[in-house]
Design an enzyme around this catalytic site. Structure first.
Site: not given
Length: 447
Positions: A164, A353, A133, A381
């Site tokens: 986004d 998102h 991610h 992440e």
């Protein structure tokens, strides 16, 4: 220090100096696509792209074609595309069996005389237990940071878009650090394999290598000079983390705890980790104003309209709404007092998102982290923490937030949110069954 204050923790972070004029916030999905393609077209030295997936559709094909064209113009151009290993080798959730994007990558590679390497990164032995991610596209000395992946809806190819955040950051030391991490922590590892070439090993065959790779990732960091702690003005700290109690998780909690006046949080899926919920409640008690901007269930990327056949995955938006309703009910006094603003985003027909955190007027976090248990425990992440002590970015941050808020509606009372009894019959039946066996609580750890 054991009792180090959140502000002291943040001040001690290493950082890269940043010129305010070298940060540009793109206001729309369409502009993101346009700038991405322009940057790829003008690349002279390197293109490193990390995304959950590069999809075999019109949007993904446009990006891949641009990459091959850039390589043709500049044969010495360094290119590395990194996508999740598992996601690239399956079809879309709920779709019929497919070979996945990897088959497309190979077909494209066979039709070209030049190489555009596409690597599959296996963060775990199973997709359910963790994916790549990581976010950020480095093109020469510019970092394009967004939570978006690369397909039609994220690039607004066609009628629908998925909103986004999109930041262009011109900063050579930051770009160098992000590329170095990709090269050393990912591309140099034996668990990472090319997906644009045939004879890809099976996950089963490299299971032991993947487990070792994940252990290595837990100690991997972005390289930032220790001397950079002395940077006093606008600055950026890159962070990365995977697994429980990682540095990025700690940073997120400390960041929220550091707020003195106001916190703004964007997250598409309302399923906060306990540590985040705990610090939010503490800040509310202190009188800090908190705005949380969440996607309406109909703006969730898993939402299935009643006109389409129901699939199990379509219950997720309703689970998130149930979480939100419980939280709102528990915090109704703070909502009534105006200390807590829960804002539902809904631009009809499109999806949400957005992720990120703004603290007072001097810190903001750019991240792909969904602020859920999965992000805190399973996925790899990253994030960019911007420290803006002179508030040089305050005006642009306000503009960005205003653009986000134009599609939001504030929840004044928890009763405004639907309950289980209001849901479609198939959703209701599934959620009741999950609740009886407490599987909904287990699912919250993985979704």
């Amino acid at each position: 220090m054991l009792f180090e204050s959140p502000r002291a923790f943040l001040r001690a972070l290493p950082r890269f100096a940043q010129d305010a004029q070298d940060i540009e916030i793109l206001p729309s999905t369409t502009q993101f696509r346009t700038h991405l393609l322009e940057q790829i077209s003008g690349a002279k030295q390197r293109i490193y792209i990390a995304a959950l997936y590069l999809q075999n559709d019109e949007g993904g094909a446009e990006v891949l074609a641009a990459l091959y064209a850039a390589k043709a113009r500049q044969p010495k151009l360094e290119i590395a595309i990194l996508v999740d290993w598992h996601r690239a080798q399956r079809g879309l959730i709920g779709a019929a069996a497919q070979s996945g994007n990897a088959g497309w990558y190979q077909a494209q590679a066979q039709s070209q005389l030049l190489e555009v390497p596409i690597y599959g990164v296996p963060v775990q032995t199973r997709e359910l237990l963790g994916v790549l991610h990581l976010k950020g596209f480095v093109i020469d000395d510019t970092v394009i940071y967004s939570g978006a992946s690369l397909n039609n809806v994220y690039l607004h190819v066609g009628e629908r878009y998925r909103a986004d955040r999109y930041h262009l950051i011109r900063n050579q030391p930051l770009a160098d650090s992000m590329v170095h991490f990709i090269q050393e922590a990912l591309l140099s590892q034996t668990a990472v394999h090319r997906l644009d070439r045939p004879n890809i090993p099976s996950t089963k065959d490299i299971r032991g290598t993947i487990r070792h790779f994940r252990q290595q990732l837990k100690s991997s960091r972005y390289a930032v000079p220790v001397s950079s702690k002395n940077v006093s003005g606008l600055a950026i700290t890159p962070l990365v983390g995977v697994g429980q109690r990682n540095p990025l998780n700690r940073l997120i909690v400390k960041l929220i705890a550091a707020a003195e006046r106001k916190i703004v949080i964007c997250t598409p899926y309302f399923n906060l980790p306990r540590s985040v919920t705990k610090v939010i409640k503490q800040q509310l008690k202190k009188g800090v104003q908190i705005d949380i901007i969440i996607g309406d269930k109909t703006a969730n990327d898993f939402f299935i309209p009643a006109s389409e056949p129901f699939k199990t995955i379509g219950a997720l938006p309703y689970l998130y709404e149930m979480n939100l309703r419980r939280f709102a009910k528990a915090q109704q006094a703070a909502i009534h007092a105006g200390r807590l603003n829960l804002l539902l985003w809904n631009d009809v027909g499109h999806s949400y998102h957005l992720k990120g955190i703004w603290i007072d007027d001097d810190y903001q976090l750019l991240t792909g982290n969904n602020l859920n248990p999965r992000a805190f425990n399973l996925d790899l992440e990253n994030a960019l923490l911007i420290h803006d002590p002179q508030q040089e970015l305050a005006a642009s941050a306000q503009v960005e937030q205003s653009q986000i808020r134009q599609y939001t509606q504030r929840i004044k009372h928890f009763d405004e949110l639907e309950t289980l009894g209001d849901y479609p019959e198939k959703v209701k039946k599934l959620l009741r069954r999950l609740s009886r066996i407490r599987a909904d609580r287990l699912l919250s750890r993985f979704l």
